[in-house]
Design a protein around this motif. Structure first.
Motif, PDB file in Angstrom:
ATOM      1  N   LYS A  31      63.383  51.971  68.866  1.00 40.86           N
ATOM      2  CA  LYS A  31      62.516  50.822  69.125  1.00 40.86           C
ATOM      3  C   LYS A  31      61.351  51.291  69.990  1.00 40.86           C
ATOM      4  CE  LYS A  31      62.326  46.291  71.357  1.00 40.86           C
ATOM      5  NZ  LYS A  31      63.047  45.293  72.180  1.00 40.86           N
ATOM      6  N   GLU A  32      60.137  51.072  69.504  1.00 42.46           N
ATOM      7  CA  GLU A  32      58.946  51.496  70.235  1.00 42.46           C
ATOM      8  C   GLU A  32      57.988  50.327  70.418  1.00 42.46           C
ATOM      9  OE1 GLU A  32      57.358  55.657  69.336  1.00 42.46           O
ATOM     10  OE2 GLU A  32      58.225  55.046  67.419  1.00 42.46           O
ATOM     11  N   GLU A  33      57.375  50.298  71.574  1.00 49.30           N
ATOM     12  CA  GLU A  33      56.264  49.380  71.823  1.00 49.30           C
ATOM     13  C   GLU A  33      55.058  50.244  72.156  1.00 49.30           C
ATOM     14  OE1 GLU A  33      57.081  46.413  74.744  1.00 49.30           O
ATOM     15  OE2 GLU A  33      59.073  45.963  73.936  1.00 49.30           O
ATOM     16  N   PHE A  34      54.161  50.410  71.180  1.00 50.95           N
ATOM     17  CA  PHE A  34      53.017  51.292  71.377  1.00 50.95           C
ATOM     18  C   PHE A  34      51.911  50.929  70.408  1.00 50.95           C
ATOM     19  CE2 PHE A  34      51.067  55.687  70.777  1.00 50.95           C
ATOM     20  CZ  PHE A  34      50.346  55.624  71.958  1.00 50.95           C
ATOM     21  N   ASP A  35      50.731  50.749  70.948  1.00 54.77           N
ATOM     22  CA  ASP A  35      49.547  50.502  70.132  1.00 54.77           C
ATOM     23  C   ASP A  35      48.605  51.682  70.338  1.00 54.77           C
ATOM     24  OD1 ASP A  35      47.594  49.434  68.559  1.00 54.77           O
ATOM     25  OD2 ASP A  35      46.867  48.014  70.072  1.00 54.77           O
ATOM     26  N   SER A  66      50.457  52.141  77.671  1.00 54.63           N
ATOM     27  CA  SER A  66      51.841  51.686  77.630  1.00 54.63           C
ATOM     28  C   SER A  66      52.532  52.151  76.353  1.00 54.63           C
ATOM     29  CB  SER A  66      51.886  50.156  77.725  1.00 54.63           C
ATOM     30  OG  SER A  66      53.206  49.684  77.604  1.00 54.63           O
ATOM     31  N   LYS A  67      53.691  52.753  76.504  1.00 53.88           N
ATOM     32  CA  LYS A  67      54.526  53.140  75.365  1.00 53.88           C
ATOM     33  C   LYS A  67      55.979  53.091  75.825  1.00 53.88           C
ATOM     34  CE  LYS A  67      55.533  56.846  72.052  1.00 53.88           C
ATOM     35  NZ  LYS A  67      55.412  56.061  70.800  1.00 53.88           N
ATOM     36  N   LYS A  68      56.742  52.179  75.259  1.00 56.59           N
ATOM     37  CA  LYS A  68      58.141  52.019  75.645  1.00 56.59           C
ATOM     38  C   LYS A  68      59.042  52.464  74.496  1.00 56.59           C
ATOM     39  CE  LYS A  68      57.083  48.140  78.707  1.00 56.59           C
ATOM     40  NZ  LYS A  68      57.338  46.716  79.031  1.00 56.59           N
ATOM     41  N   THR A 126      57.758  54.569  79.847  1.00 57.87           N
ATOM     42  CA  THR A 126      56.996  53.335  79.629  1.00 57.87           C
ATOM     43  C   THR A 126      55.488  53.554  79.535  1.00 57.87           C
ATOM     44  OG1 THR A 126      56.811  52.900  82.006  1.00 57.87           O
ATOM     45  CG2 THR A 126      58.724  51.970  80.861  1.00 57.87           C
ATOM     46  N   LYS A 127      54.991  54.699  80.027  1.00 59.29           N
ATOM     47  CA  LYS A 127      53.543  54.915  79.989  1.00 59.29           C
ATOM     48  C   LYS A 127      53.207  56.405  79.951  1.00 59.29           C
ATOM     49  CE  LYS A 127      53.490  54.053  84.975  1.00 59.29           C
ATOM     50  NZ  LYS A 127      53.037  53.147  86.041  1.00 59.29           N
TER      51      LYS A 127
END
Length: 219
Positions: free
Chosen positions: A60-64, A76-78, A156-157
């Motif tokens: 699972k990634e949160e990254f734009d 930000s990259k989680k 996270t970053k």
């Protein structure tokens, strides 16, 4: 009656035959190893997950990702891993950052993307409370994951450090390849799968072993 010369020829012929046979066997073994390795790496390249039997993980990634990666700016990259299989598993993750730049001739230039040392290009806030940096390219999660359970974030970053770069780093792009590997918790399957059945005696891998061995199951 065979002369010494003819005997010598026979011996040379036998030696050549044995050497040729050995070479053929080595080629056959090499081809077999190559096919086995190719089968393993092909699977890894096609999937973002790692599956063995009913061991399954999901990244699972949160990254734009920005179109241009600017220095001294935090992005930000989680990253977290979920156990989507049916059994408890141990997790390790490969996080491989790369910085690229498009050249005027259409080629892509790969630039150093160091994260360690006295003057690293990148700063990544790795979570070393819940994870251990094995110093072998992998980060190891300290706890086993039950079905549907999720790890704490690995980081996270990320930031590119202006003081560590040159003008070559203008207008670059950043990618971070994430590969998760899960293994069952049967004693001591993680040693067999990850360390060629060896038990570490020093360094961070010993810390990993100490964290995991008390959570194994079975004999």
């Amino acid at each position: 009656m065979k002369t010494k010369k003819s005997k010598k020829k026979i011996k040379i012929a036998k030696s050549l035959f044995l050497l040729t046979s050995a070479a053929i066997i080595l080629v056959m073994v090499s081809l077999g190893l190559h096919r086995t390795y190719a089968a393993l790496t092909d699977s890894d390249q096609k999937e973002n997950d790692f599956r063995v039997g009913n061991v399954q993980t999901e990244i699972k990634e949160e990254f734009d990702p920005p179109s241009i990666f600017e220095p001294d700016k935090e992005y930000s990259k989680k990253v977290q891993i979920t156990n989507t299989g049916e059994q408890d598993i141990f997790i390790r993750v490969l996080a491989l950052p790369s910085i690229t730049k498009q050249q005027s001739n259409g080629s892509t230039l790969l630039l150093p993307a160091t994260t360690e040392g006295s003057n690293p290009v990148l700063t990544i806030d790795y979570n070393l409370t819940d994870w251990i940096n094995g110093q072998d390219g992998y980060f190891y999660y300290k706890k086993k994951l039950a079905k549907n359970e999720q790890t704490a974030v690995l980081f996270t970053k990320v930031k590119m450090n202006q003081a560590a770069i040159t003008e070559e780093y203008e207008n670059v792009s950043l990618t971070i390849e994430i590969k998760a590997e899960g293994i069952g918790t049967t004693k001591y399957s993680y040693r067999d799968a990850w360390w060629n059945a060896e038990t570490p005696t020093t360094g961070p891998l010993l810390d990993v072993d100490n964290a995991l061995k008390g959570q194994t199951s079975g004999q």
